[in-house]
Design an enzyme around this catalytic site. Structure first.
Site, mmCIF file in Angstrom:
data_model
loop_
_atom_site.group_PDB
_atom_site.id
_atom_site.type_symbol
_atom_site.label_atom_id
_atom_site.label_comp_id
_atom_site.label_asym_id
_atom_site.label_seq_id
_atom_site.Cartn_x
_atom_site.Cartn_y
_atom_site.Cartn_z
ATOM 1 N N ASN A 468 0.837 -1.201 0.000
ATOM 2 C CA ASN A 468 0.000 0.000 0.000
ATOM 3 C C ASN A 468 0.867 1.244 0.000
ATOM 4 O O ASN A 468 2.048 1.196 0.357
ATOM 5 C CB ASN A 468 -0.936 0.028 1.220
ATOM 6 C CG ASN A 468 -0.213 0.334 2.512
ATOM 7 O OD1 ASN A 468 0.371 -0.562 3.129
ATOM 8 N ND2 ASN A 468 -0.245 1.589 2.942
ATOM 9 N N CYS A 469 0.276 2.367 -0.419
ATOM 10 C CA CYS A 469 0.913 3.669 -0.260
ATOM 11 C C CYS A 469 -0.021 4.513 0.592
ATOM 12 O O CYS A 469 -0.726 3.991 1.447
ATOM 13 C CB CYS A 469 1.239 4.311 -1.605
ATOM 14 S SG CYS A 469 -0.191 4.707 -2.619
ATOM 15 N N ALA A 470 -0.080 5.813 0.365
ATOM 16 C CA ALA A 470 -0.863 6.678 1.249
ATOM 17 C C ALA A 470 -2.352 6.422 1.155
ATOM 18 O O ALA A 470 -3.069 6.487 2.152
ATOM 19 C CB ALA A 470 -0.572 8.142 0.927
#
Length: 526
Positions: A468-470
Protein backbone atom coordinates in the site's frame (compact mmCIF):
# COMPACT_ATOMS: atom_id res chain seq x y z
CA UNK A 1 8.86 -4.04 -14.83
CA UNK A 2 6.18 -1.38 -14.30
CA UNK A 3 4.66 -3.53 -11.56
CA UNK A 4 7.98 -3.62 -9.69
CA UNK A 5 8.39 0.16 -9.93
CA UNK A 6 4.85 0.64 -8.65
CA UNK A 7 5.58 -1.61 -5.67
CA UNK A 8 8.75 0.33 -4.92
CA UNK A 9 6.89 3.63 -5.18
CA UNK A 10 4.29 2.41 -2.73
CA UNK A 11 6.94 1.15 -0.31
CA UNK A 12 8.74 4.49 -0.37
CA UNK A 13 5.65 6.16 1.01
CA UNK A 14 5.92 4.45 4.41
CA UNK A 15 8.83 6.68 5.56
CA UNK A 16 7.23 9.73 3.94
CA UNK A 17 4.26 9.44 6.30
CA UNK A 18 6.54 10.47 9.18
CA UNK A 19 7.25 13.89 7.69
CA UNK A 20 3.99 15.82 8.20
CA UNK A 21 4.05 15.57 12.00
CA UNK A 22 7.81 16.09 12.27
CA UNK A 23 7.57 19.13 10.00
CA UNK A 24 4.79 20.63 12.08
CA UNK A 25 6.78 20.14 15.30
CA UNK A 26 9.86 21.84 13.85
CA UNK A 27 7.85 24.70 12.36
CA UNK A 28 5.83 25.39 15.51
CA UNK A 29 8.88 25.30 17.78
CA UNK A 30 10.68 27.74 15.48
CA UNK A 31 7.66 30.03 15.70
CA UNK A 32 7.63 29.72 19.51
CA UNK A 33 11.30 30.76 19.63
CA UNK A 34 10.69 33.86 17.52
CA UNK A 35 10.44 37.05 19.63
CA UNK A 36 8.05 38.55 17.07
CA UNK A 37 5.47 35.96 18.20
CA UNK A 38 6.25 35.28 21.87
CA UNK A 39 8.10 38.41 22.99
CA UNK A 40 10.32 37.98 26.04
CA UNK A 41 9.57 34.26 26.20
CA UNK A 42 12.12 33.92 23.39
CA UNK A 43 14.94 34.84 25.80
CA UNK A 44 17.62 32.19 25.19
CA UNK A 45 18.34 31.95 28.92
CA UNK A 46 14.70 31.39 29.88
CA UNK A 47 13.09 28.07 30.82
CA UNK A 48 10.44 28.41 28.10
CA UNK A 49 13.06 28.76 25.37
CA UNK A 50 15.03 25.78 26.67
CA UNK A 51 11.94 23.56 26.87
CA UNK A 52 10.91 24.50 23.33
CA UNK A 53 14.45 23.73 22.14
CA UNK A 54 14.22 20.27 23.71
CA UNK A 55 10.98 19.61 21.83
CA UNK A 56 12.47 21.01 18.62
CA UNK A 57 15.42 18.62 18.84
CA UNK A 58 12.98 15.72 18.96
CA UNK A 59 11.23 17.09 15.87
CA UNK A 60 14.49 17.01 13.92
CA UNK A 61 14.84 13.23 14.34
CA UNK A 62 13.26 12.31 11.02
CA UNK A 63 15.14 14.97 9.06
CA UNK A 64 18.56 14.19 10.55
CA UNK A 65 18.24 10.43 10.10
CA UNK A 66 16.57 10.51 6.70
CA UNK A 67 18.62 7.78 4.94
CA UNK A 68 18.33 5.46 7.95
CA UNK A 69 14.56 5.88 8.10
CA UNK A 70 14.15 5.22 4.37
CA UNK A 71 16.34 2.12 4.64
CA UNK A 72 14.35 0.67 7.53
CA UNK A 73 10.98 1.71 6.09
CA UNK A 74 11.38 -0.01 2.73
CA UNK A 75 10.93 -3.62 3.98
CA UNK A 76 7.48 -2.72 5.29
CA UNK A 77 6.26 -2.66 1.70
CA UNK A 78 8.72 -4.91 -0.12
CA UNK A 79 9.47 -7.82 2.21
CA UNK A 80 7.33 -10.83 1.32
CA UNK A 81 7.54 -12.44 4.77
CA UNK A 82 8.65 -11.72 8.36
CA UNK A 83 8.54 -7.93 7.89
CA UNK A 84 9.92 -7.02 11.36
CA UNK A 85 12.91 -9.32 10.89
CA UNK A 86 13.51 -7.84 7.45
CA UNK A 87 13.65 -4.36 9.01
CA UNK A 88 16.19 -5.62 11.56
CA UNK A 89 18.34 -7.18 8.84
CA UNK A 90 18.24 -3.99 6.78
CA UNK A 91 19.26 -1.86 9.78
CA UNK A 92 22.27 -4.05 10.56
CA UNK A 93 23.28 -4.31 6.90
CA UNK A 94 22.98 -0.59 6.17
CA UNK A 95 25.12 0.27 9.19
CA UNK A 96 27.66 -2.38 8.16
CA UNK A 97 27.78 -0.91 4.66
CA UNK A 98 28.59 2.54 6.04
CA UNK A 99 31.20 1.19 8.44
CA UNK A 100 32.90 -0.49 5.47
CA UNK A 101 32.90 2.78 3.52
CA UNK A 102 34.29 4.67 6.50
CA UNK A 103 37.14 2.19 6.95
CA UNK A 104 37.99 2.06 3.25
CA UNK A 105 38.14 5.85 2.92
CA UNK A 106 40.10 6.20 6.15
CA UNK A 107 42.94 4.15 4.63
CA UNK A 108 42.60 4.79 0.90
CA UNK A 109 40.54 7.98 0.57
CA UNK A 110 42.98 9.77 -1.80
CA UNK A 111 42.91 6.77 -4.15
CA UNK A 112 39.19 7.38 -4.65
CA UNK A 113 39.57 11.16 -4.90
CA UNK A 114 38.10 11.70 -1.43
CA UNK A 115 39.69 13.78 1.32
CA UNK A 116 38.28 11.87 4.28
CA UNK A 117 39.98 14.21 6.77
CA UNK A 118 37.46 16.97 5.96
CA UNK A 119 34.61 17.85 8.25
CA UNK A 120 31.25 16.49 7.17
CA UNK A 121 28.73 18.68 5.37
CA UNK A 122 29.23 21.57 3.00
CA UNK A 123 30.86 20.53 -0.27
CA UNK A 124 32.86 17.70 1.29
CA UNK A 125 30.45 15.02 0.07
CA UNK A 126 30.64 13.45 3.53
CA UNK A 127 28.04 12.96 6.24
CA UNK A 128 27.41 11.04 9.44
CA UNK A 129 24.81 8.28 9.64
CA UNK A 130 24.07 6.96 13.14
CA UNK A 131 27.43 8.41 14.20
CA UNK A 132 29.36 6.85 11.30
CA UNK A 133 31.42 9.19 9.14
CA UNK A 134 30.76 8.08 5.56
CA UNK A 135 30.05 9.17 2.00
CA UNK A 136 26.81 11.11 1.62
CA UNK A 137 24.82 8.78 -0.62
CA UNK A 138 21.58 10.38 0.61
CA UNK A 139 18.40 8.31 0.30
CA UNK A 140 19.74 6.79 -2.93
CA UNK A 141 22.28 4.66 -1.10
CA UNK A 142 19.75 3.81 1.59
CA UNK A 143 17.19 2.60 -0.95
CA UNK A 144 19.72 0.56 -2.95
CA UNK A 145 21.23 -1.18 0.10
CA UNK A 146 17.80 -1.74 1.60
CA UNK A 147 16.60 -3.21 -1.70
CA UNK A 148 19.57 -5.60 -1.90
CA UNK A 149 18.99 -6.75 1.68
CA UNK A 150 15.27 -7.25 1.08
CA UNK A 151 16.06 -9.38 -1.97
CA UNK A 152 18.39 -11.53 0.13
CA UNK A 153 15.76 -11.74 2.87
CA UNK A 154 13.00 -12.82 0.49
CA UNK A 155 15.24 -15.44 -1.10
CA UNK A 156 17.03 -16.96 1.90
CA UNK A 157 14.97 -16.30 5.03
CA UNK A 158 13.19 -19.68 4.82
CA UNK A 159 16.29 -21.62 3.76
CA UNK A 160 16.64 -24.80 5.82
CA UNK A 161 20.17 -25.51 7.11
CA UNK A 162 21.51 -28.72 8.66
CA UNK A 163 20.51 -29.14 12.29
CA UNK A 164 23.98 -28.37 13.63
CA UNK A 165 23.80 -25.00 11.80
CA UNK A 166 20.22 -24.31 12.84
CA UNK A 167 21.18 -21.26 14.86
CA UNK A 168 22.31 -19.57 11.61
CA UNK A 169 18.92 -19.84 9.91
CA UNK A 170 16.50 -17.00 9.25
CA UNK A 171 17.67 -13.45 9.98
CA UNK A 172 21.16 -14.63 10.94
CA UNK A 173 21.67 -16.23 7.52
CA UNK A 174 20.27 -13.17 5.77
CA UNK A 175 22.59 -10.86 7.72
CA UNK A 176 25.60 -13.09 7.08
CA UNK A 177 25.03 -13.15 3.32
CA UNK A 178 24.35 -9.41 3.28
CA UNK A 179 27.54 -8.80 5.29
CA UNK A 180 29.64 -10.41 2.57
CA UNK A 181 27.72 -8.65 -0.21
CA UNK A 182 28.29 -5.25 1.43
CA UNK A 183 32.07 -5.44 1.01
CA UNK A 184 31.98 -5.10 -2.82
CA UNK A 185 29.02 -2.72 -2.50
CA UNK A 186 31.07 -0.41 -0.27
CA UNK A 187 34.07 -0.61 -2.61
CA UNK A 188 31.93 0.18 -5.67
CA UNK A 189 30.35 3.09 -3.81
CA UNK A 190 33.76 4.55 -2.96
CA UNK A 191 34.82 4.14 -6.58
CA UNK A 192 31.69 5.49 -8.28
CA UNK A 193 29.79 7.77 -5.91
CA UNK A 194 32.28 10.71 -5.81
CA UNK A 195 31.88 10.95 -9.60
CA UNK A 196 28.09 10.75 -9.25
CA UNK A 197 28.25 13.56 -6.70
CA UNK A 198 29.95 15.74 -9.29
CA UNK A 199 27.18 14.90 -11.76
CA UNK A 200 24.50 15.67 -9.18
CA UNK A 201 26.08 19.07 -8.56
CA UNK A 202 25.86 19.81 -12.28
CA UNK A 203 22.25 18.57 -12.36
CA UNK A 204 21.35 20.79 -9.42
CA UNK A 205 22.71 23.82 -11.21
CA UNK A 206 20.89 22.86 -14.42
CA UNK A 207 17.53 22.33 -12.71
CA UNK A 208 17.74 25.57 -10.73
CA UNK A 209 18.64 27.54 -13.86
CA UNK A 210 15.83 25.87 -15.83
CA UNK A 211 13.56 28.45 -14.21
CA UNK A 212 9.85 28.60 -14.84
CA UNK A 213 9.83 25.93 -17.54
CA UNK A 214 11.62 23.49 -15.26
CA UNK A 215 9.02 24.08 -12.55
CA UNK A 216 6.20 23.58 -15.08
CA UNK A 217 7.65 20.31 -16.41
CA UNK A 218 8.35 18.92 -12.94
CA UNK A 219 4.84 19.71 -11.70
CA UNK A 220 3.19 18.33 -14.83
CA UNK A 221 5.05 15.02 -14.54
CA UNK A 222 4.29 14.77 -10.82
CA UNK A 223 0.56 15.12 -11.48
CA UNK A 224 0.20 13.14 -14.70
CA UNK A 225 1.91 10.06 -13.24
CA UNK A 226 -0.41 9.78 -10.23
CA UNK A 227 -2.66 7.15 -11.88
CA UNK A 228 0.37 4.90 -12.42
CA UNK A 229 1.73 5.36 -8.91
CA UNK A 230 5.09 6.38 -10.39
CA UNK A 231 4.82 10.01 -9.27
CA UNK A 232 6.88 9.09 -6.18
CA UNK A 233 9.89 8.81 -8.48
CA UNK A 234 9.36 12.40 -9.65
CA UNK A 235 8.94 14.28 -6.39
CA UNK A 236 11.05 11.95 -4.20
CA UNK A 237 14.48 12.98 -5.54
CA UNK A 238 13.51 16.66 -5.27
CA UNK A 239 11.71 16.76 -1.93
CA UNK A 240 13.79 14.16 -0.07
CA UNK A 241 16.82 13.59 -2.30
CA UNK A 242 19.65 15.57 -3.87
CA UNK A 243 18.09 16.55 -7.22
CA UNK A 244 18.29 20.32 -6.55
CA UNK A 245 19.78 20.57 -3.04
CA UNK A 246 21.97 18.03 -1.26
CA UNK A 247 19.71 17.34 1.72
CA UNK A 248 16.44 17.55 -0.23
CA UNK A 249 14.04 20.49 -0.32
CA UNK A 250 12.08 19.41 2.77
CA UNK A 251 15.13 19.24 5.05
CA UNK A 252 16.87 22.28 3.57
CA UNK A 253 13.76 24.43 4.03
CA UNK A 254 13.27 23.37 7.64
CA UNK A 255 16.94 23.89 8.49
CA UNK A 256 16.94 27.43 7.09
CA UNK A 257 13.40 28.47 8.02
CA UNK A 258 14.47 30.76 10.86
CA UNK A 259 17.04 32.50 8.64
CA UNK A 260 14.45 32.93 5.88
CA UNK A 261 11.95 34.35 8.38
CA UNK A 262 14.43 36.95 9.63
CA UNK A 263 15.65 37.97 6.17
CA UNK A 264 14.06 40.66 4.03
CA UNK A 265 15.64 39.29 0.86
CA UNK A 266 13.08 37.81 -1.60
CA UNK A 267 12.38 34.13 -0.95
CA UNK A 268 13.01 33.27 -4.59
CA UNK A 269 16.57 34.57 -4.20
CA UNK A 270 17.06 32.89 -0.83
CA UNK A 271 15.76 29.49 -1.94
CA UNK A 272 15.18 29.20 -5.72
CA UNK A 273 15.07 25.41 -5.37
CA UNK A 274 11.71 25.85 -3.66
CA UNK A 275 10.06 26.22 -7.05
CA UNK A 276 10.14 22.43 -7.24
CA UNK A 277 7.89 22.18 -4.19
CA UNK A 278 4.89 24.11 -5.52
CA UNK A 279 2.95 21.09 -6.77
CA UNK A 280 0.81 21.10 -3.65
CA UNK A 281 -1.02 24.26 -4.71
CA UNK A 282 -3.09 22.31 -7.21
CA UNK A 283 -4.24 20.15 -4.30
CA UNK A 284 -5.67 23.22 -2.60
CA UNK A 285 -6.87 25.62 -5.27
CA UNK A 286 -7.21 23.27 -8.23
CA UNK A 287 -9.24 20.65 -6.36
CA UNK A 288 -11.59 23.28 -4.95
CA UNK A 289 -12.28 24.58 -8.47
CA UNK A 290 -12.83 21.06 -9.80
CA UNK A 291 -15.20 20.19 -6.95
CA UNK A 292 -17.22 23.35 -7.60
CA UNK A 293 -17.47 22.51 -11.31
CA UNK A 294 -18.62 18.96 -10.59
CA UNK A 295 -21.24 20.24 -8.15
CA UNK A 296 -22.46 22.89 -10.59
CA UNK A 297 -22.86 20.40 -13.45
CA UNK A 298 -24.62 17.73 -11.36
CA UNK A 299 -28.35 17.20 -11.83
CA UNK A 300 -30.42 19.39 -9.50
CA UNK A 301 -31.94 16.39 -7.74
CA UNK A 302 -28.46 14.94 -7.17
CA UNK A 303 -26.67 18.03 -5.85
CA UNK A 304 -27.23 17.14 -2.20
CA UNK A 305 -25.80 13.65 -2.69
CA UNK A 306 -22.89 14.98 -4.74
CA UNK A 307 -22.05 17.61 -2.14
CA UNK A 308 -21.76 14.84 0.44
CA UNK A 309 -19.15 13.20 -1.79
CA UNK A 310 -17.27 16.29 -2.93
CA UNK A 311 -17.00 18.33 0.28
CA UNK A 312 -15.01 15.74 2.27
CA UNK A 313 -12.88 14.92 -0.78
CA UNK A 314 -12.08 18.59 -1.47
CA UNK A 315 -11.35 19.28 2.21
CA UNK A 316 -9.01 16.28 2.39
CA UNK A 317 -7.14 17.54 -0.67
CA UNK A 318 -6.93 21.14 0.56
CA UNK A 319 -6.06 20.48 4.20
CA UNK A 320 -3.62 17.57 4.00
CA UNK A 321 -2.80 17.25 0.28
CA UNK A 322 -4.38 13.83 -0.38
CA UNK A 323 -6.10 14.21 -3.74
CA UNK A 324 -6.97 10.70 -4.89
CA UNK A 325 -10.51 10.62 -3.40
CA UNK A 326 -11.43 13.60 -5.60
CA UNK A 327 -9.27 12.97 -8.66
CA UNK A 328 -10.40 9.38 -9.02
CA UNK A 329 -14.04 10.45 -9.17
CA UNK A 330 -13.38 11.65 -12.74
CA UNK A 331 -10.15 9.94 -13.79
CA UNK A 332 -11.70 6.63 -14.86
CA UNK A 333 -14.67 8.06 -16.72
CA UNK A 334 -12.81 10.91 -18.44
CA UNK A 335 -9.01 10.50 -18.47
CA UNK A 336 -8.63 13.60 -20.65
CA UNK A 337 -9.88 15.68 -17.72
CA UNK A 338 -6.95 14.43 -15.66
CA UNK A 339 -4.55 15.55 -18.40
CA UNK A 340 -6.18 18.98 -18.31
CA UNK A 341 -5.84 18.96 -14.53
CA UNK A 342 -2.11 18.20 -14.80
CA UNK A 343 -1.60 21.01 -17.34
CA UNK A 344 -3.44 23.53 -15.15
CA UNK A 345 -1.55 22.40 -12.05
CA UNK A 346 1.78 22.84 -13.82
CA UNK A 347 0.75 26.24 -15.16
CA UNK A 348 -0.31 27.44 -11.71
CA UNK A 349 3.02 26.37 -10.18
CA UNK A 350 4.96 28.06 -12.99
CA UNK A 351 3.00 31.31 -12.61
CA UNK A 352 3.53 31.31 -8.84
CA UNK A 353 7.25 30.74 -9.29
CA UNK A 354 7.46 33.53 -11.85
CA UNK A 355 5.90 35.87 -9.27
CA UNK A 356 8.36 34.87 -6.54
CA UNK A 357 6.49 32.13 -4.67
CA UNK A 358 8.60 29.16 -3.50
CA UNK A 359 8.07 26.13 -1.21
CA UNK A 360 4.34 26.63 -0.71
CA UNK A 361 3.21 23.05 -1.14
CA UNK A 362 1.27 20.08 0.27
CA UNK A 363 -1.86 21.11 2.21
CA UNK A 364 -3.11 24.13 4.12
CA UNK A 365 -2.05 22.70 7.50
CA UNK A 366 1.57 22.26 6.41
CA UNK A 367 1.67 25.58 4.56
CA UNK A 368 0.33 27.43 7.60
CA UNK A 369 3.01 25.94 9.86
CA UNK A 370 5.98 26.04 7.48
CA UNK A 371 5.17 29.18 5.49
CA UNK A 372 2.41 31.54 6.51
CA UNK A 373 3.04 31.83 10.26
CA UNK A 374 6.86 31.91 10.41
CA UNK A 375 7.28 34.07 7.29
CA UNK A 376 4.42 36.49 7.84
CA UNK A 377 6.49 39.38 9.21
CA UNK A 378 9.00 39.80 6.37
CA UNK A 379 7.38 37.83 3.54
CA UNK A 380 3.66 38.51 3.80
CA UNK A 381 3.69 39.74 0.20
CA UNK A 382 4.58 36.24 -1.00
CA UNK A 383 1.68 34.80 0.99
CA UNK A 384 -0.80 37.21 -0.55
CA UNK A 385 0.66 36.59 -4.01
CA UNK A 386 0.16 32.86 -3.55
CA UNK A 387 -3.43 33.34 -2.38
CA UNK A 388 -4.26 35.75 -5.20
CA UNK A 389 -2.90 33.44 -7.91
CA UNK A 390 -4.55 30.48 -6.22
CA UNK A 391 -7.97 32.14 -6.19
CA UNK A 392 -7.59 33.00 -9.87
CA UNK A 393 -6.83 29.36 -10.63
CA UNK A 394 -9.83 28.22 -8.62
CA UNK A 395 -11.84 30.18 -11.15
CA UNK A 396 -9.85 28.82 -14.10
CA UNK A 397 -10.26 25.22 -12.95
CA UNK A 398 -13.97 25.80 -12.37
CA UNK A 399 -14.61 27.35 -15.79
CA UNK A 400 -12.48 24.87 -17.74
CA UNK A 401 -13.93 21.78 -16.04
CA UNK A 402 -17.50 23.07 -16.21
CA UNK A 403 -17.11 23.76 -19.94
CA UNK A 404 -15.54 20.37 -20.71
CA UNK A 405 -17.98 18.38 -18.57
CA UNK A 406 -20.98 20.00 -20.25
CA UNK A 407 -19.54 20.04 -23.79
CA UNK A 408 -18.58 16.36 -23.79
CA UNK A 409 -21.37 15.27 -21.44
CA UNK A 410 -18.90 13.69 -19.04
CA UNK A 411 -20.68 11.42 -16.55
CA UNK A 412 -19.13 12.87 -13.42
CA UNK A 413 -20.80 12.37 -10.05
CA UNK A 414 -24.45 13.38 -10.26
CA UNK A 415 -24.57 13.12 -14.07
CA UNK A 416 -24.57 9.31 -14.48
CA UNK A 417 -27.17 7.48 -16.52
CA UNK A 418 -30.09 6.30 -14.45
CA UNK A 419 -29.28 2.61 -14.90
CA UNK A 420 -25.69 3.21 -13.81
CA UNK A 421 -26.95 4.96 -10.71
CA UNK A 422 -29.21 2.02 -9.98
CA UNK A 423 -26.19 -0.27 -10.05
CA UNK A 424 -24.37 1.99 -7.64
CA UNK A 425 -27.28 1.95 -5.24
CA UNK A 426 -27.00 -1.82 -4.81
CA UNK A 427 -24.23 -1.18 -2.28
CA UNK A 428 -26.43 -1.92 0.73
CA UNK A 429 -27.67 -5.16 -0.78
CA UNK A 430 -24.17 -6.19 -1.77
CA UNK A 431 -22.80 -5.46 1.71
CA UNK A 432 -25.64 -7.40 3.31
CA UNK A 433 -24.82 -10.34 1.09
CA UNK A 434 -21.26 -10.31 2.39
CA UNK A 435 -22.26 -10.00 6.03
CA UNK A 436 -21.29 -6.35 6.42
CA UNK A 437 -24.65 -5.03 7.49
CA UNK A 438 -24.04 -5.61 11.21
CA UNK A 439 -20.76 -3.75 11.40
CA UNK A 440 -20.79 -0.71 13.62
CA UNK A 441 -17.27 0.28 14.67
CA UNK A 442 -14.24 1.37 12.67
CA UNK A 443 -12.41 -1.92 13.16
CA UNK A 444 -15.37 -3.84 11.73
CA UNK A 445 -15.57 -1.35 8.87
CA UNK A 446 -11.94 -2.00 7.91
CA UNK A 447 -12.51 -5.76 8.17
CA UNK A 448 -15.64 -5.46 6.05
CA UNK A 449 -13.83 -3.59 3.30
CA UNK A 450 -10.93 -6.03 3.45
CA UNK A 451 -13.27 -9.01 3.19
CA UNK A 452 -15.09 -7.49 0.24
CA UNK A 453 -11.83 -6.65 -1.55
CA UNK A 454 -10.42 -10.12 -0.93
CA UNK A 455 -13.49 -11.73 -2.47
CA UNK A 456 -13.39 -9.28 -5.38
CA UNK A 457 -9.80 -10.34 -6.05
CA UNK A 458 -10.87 -13.96 -6.30
CA UNK A 459 -9.94 -15.06 -2.79
CA UNK A 460 -6.74 -15.75 -0.91
CA UNK A 461 -5.40 -18.27 -3.43
CA UNK A 462 -5.34 -15.62 -6.17
CA UNK A 463 -3.23 -13.11 -4.18
CA UNK A 464 0.46 -12.87 -5.05
CA UNK A 465 1.58 -9.76 -3.13
CA UNK A 466 0.04 -7.08 -0.90
CA UNK A 467 1.31 -3.51 -0.52
CA UNK A 468 0.00 0.00 0.00
CA UNK A 469 0.91 3.67 -0.26
CA UNK A 470 -0.86 6.68 1.25
CA UNK A 471 -4.29 5.98 -0.23
CA UNK A 472 -4.02 2.83 -2.35
CA UNK A 473 -4.12 -0.87 -1.66
CA UNK A 474 -1.71 -2.40 -4.18
CA UNK A 475 -2.33 -6.04 -5.04
CA UNK A 476 -0.58 -8.42 -7.43
CA UNK A 477 -2.70 -11.42 -8.43
CA UNK A 478 -1.96 -14.75 -10.07
CA UNK A 479 -4.90 -14.64 -12.49
CA UNK A 480 -6.42 -11.26 -13.41
CA UNK A 481 -9.43 -13.00 -14.97
CA UNK A 482 -10.65 -13.94 -11.50
CA UNK A 483 -10.79 -10.29 -10.39
CA UNK A 484 -14.25 -8.75 -10.21
CA UNK A 485 -15.43 -5.61 -12.02
CA UNK A 486 -14.79 -2.09 -10.72
CA UNK A 487 -18.36 -1.79 -9.47
CA UNK A 488 -17.73 -4.64 -7.03
CA UNK A 489 -14.84 -2.70 -5.47
CA UNK A 490 -16.78 0.58 -5.46
CA UNK A 491 -19.71 -1.11 -3.77
CA UNK A 492 -17.32 -2.05 -0.97
CA UNK A 493 -16.22 1.57 -0.55
CA UNK A 494 -13.37 2.00 -3.03
CA UNK A 495 -13.02 5.27 -4.95
CA UNK A 496 -11.73 3.46 -8.02
CA UNK A 497 -9.44 0.74 -9.34
CA UNK A 498 -6.28 0.99 -11.47
CA UNK A 499 -5.61 -2.15 -13.54
CA UNK A 500 -2.30 -3.01 -15.17
CA UNK A 501 -2.22 -6.68 -16.08
CA UNK A 502 -1.84 -8.61 -12.85
CA UNK A 503 -1.12 -5.46 -10.83
CA UNK A 504 -4.07 -3.65 -9.26
CA UNK A 505 -4.41 -0.47 -7.21
CA UNK A 506 -7.60 -0.05 -5.18
CA UNK A 507 -8.15 3.59 -4.21
CA UNK A 508 -9.20 3.25 -0.56
CA UNK A 509 -8.34 6.59 1.05
CA UNK A 510 -6.44 7.49 4.22
CA UNK A 511 -7.64 4.34 6.00
CA UNK A 512 -5.64 2.10 3.66
CA UNK A 513 -3.06 0.99 6.31
CA UNK A 514 -5.86 -0.37 8.50
CA UNK A 515 -7.60 -2.00 5.54
CA UNK A 516 -4.34 -3.63 4.44
CA UNK A 517 -3.75 -5.01 7.93
CA UNK A 518 -7.26 -6.48 8.00
CA UNK A 519 -6.73 -7.82 4.46
CA UNK A 520 -3.55 -9.64 5.48
CA UNK A 521 -5.15 -10.94 8.68
CA UNK A 522 -7.99 -12.41 6.63
CA UNK A 523 -5.49 -14.11 4.34
CA UNK A 524 -3.75 -15.69 7.34
CA UNK A 525 -7.06 -16.81 8.86
CA UNK A 526 -8.18 -18.36 5.61
Amino acid sequence: MLKHFQRLGGALFAPVLLFPFAGLVVALTIILKNPDFVGELANTNGTFYKMITVIEEGGWTVFRQLPLIFAIGLPIGLAKKAHPRACLAVLATYLTYNYFISAILTFWGPSFGVDFTQNVGGVSGLTTIAGIKTLDTSIVGAIVISGITIYIHNKFFDTKLPDFLGTFQGTTLVSAIAFVVMIPCAYITCLVWPKIQMGISSLQALMVTSGTFGVWLYTFLERILIPTGLHHFIYGPFIFGPAVVDTGIQVAWAENLLNFANSTQPLKELFPQGGFALHGNSKIFGCIGIALAMYKTARPEKKKIVSGLLIPAALTAALVGITEPLEFTFLFIAPFLFVVHAVLAATMAAVMYAFGVVKYGSGIIEIAALNWLPLMKNHSGVMFTQLAIGVVFIGIHYLVFKFLIEKYNVKTSGREDEEEETKLYTKADWKAKNGEGKETNSSDLYSGKAKAFLEAFGGKDNIEQVNNCATRLRISVKDEKKVGPDIQFKAAGAHGVVRNGKAFQVIVGLSVPQVRESFENLMEQN
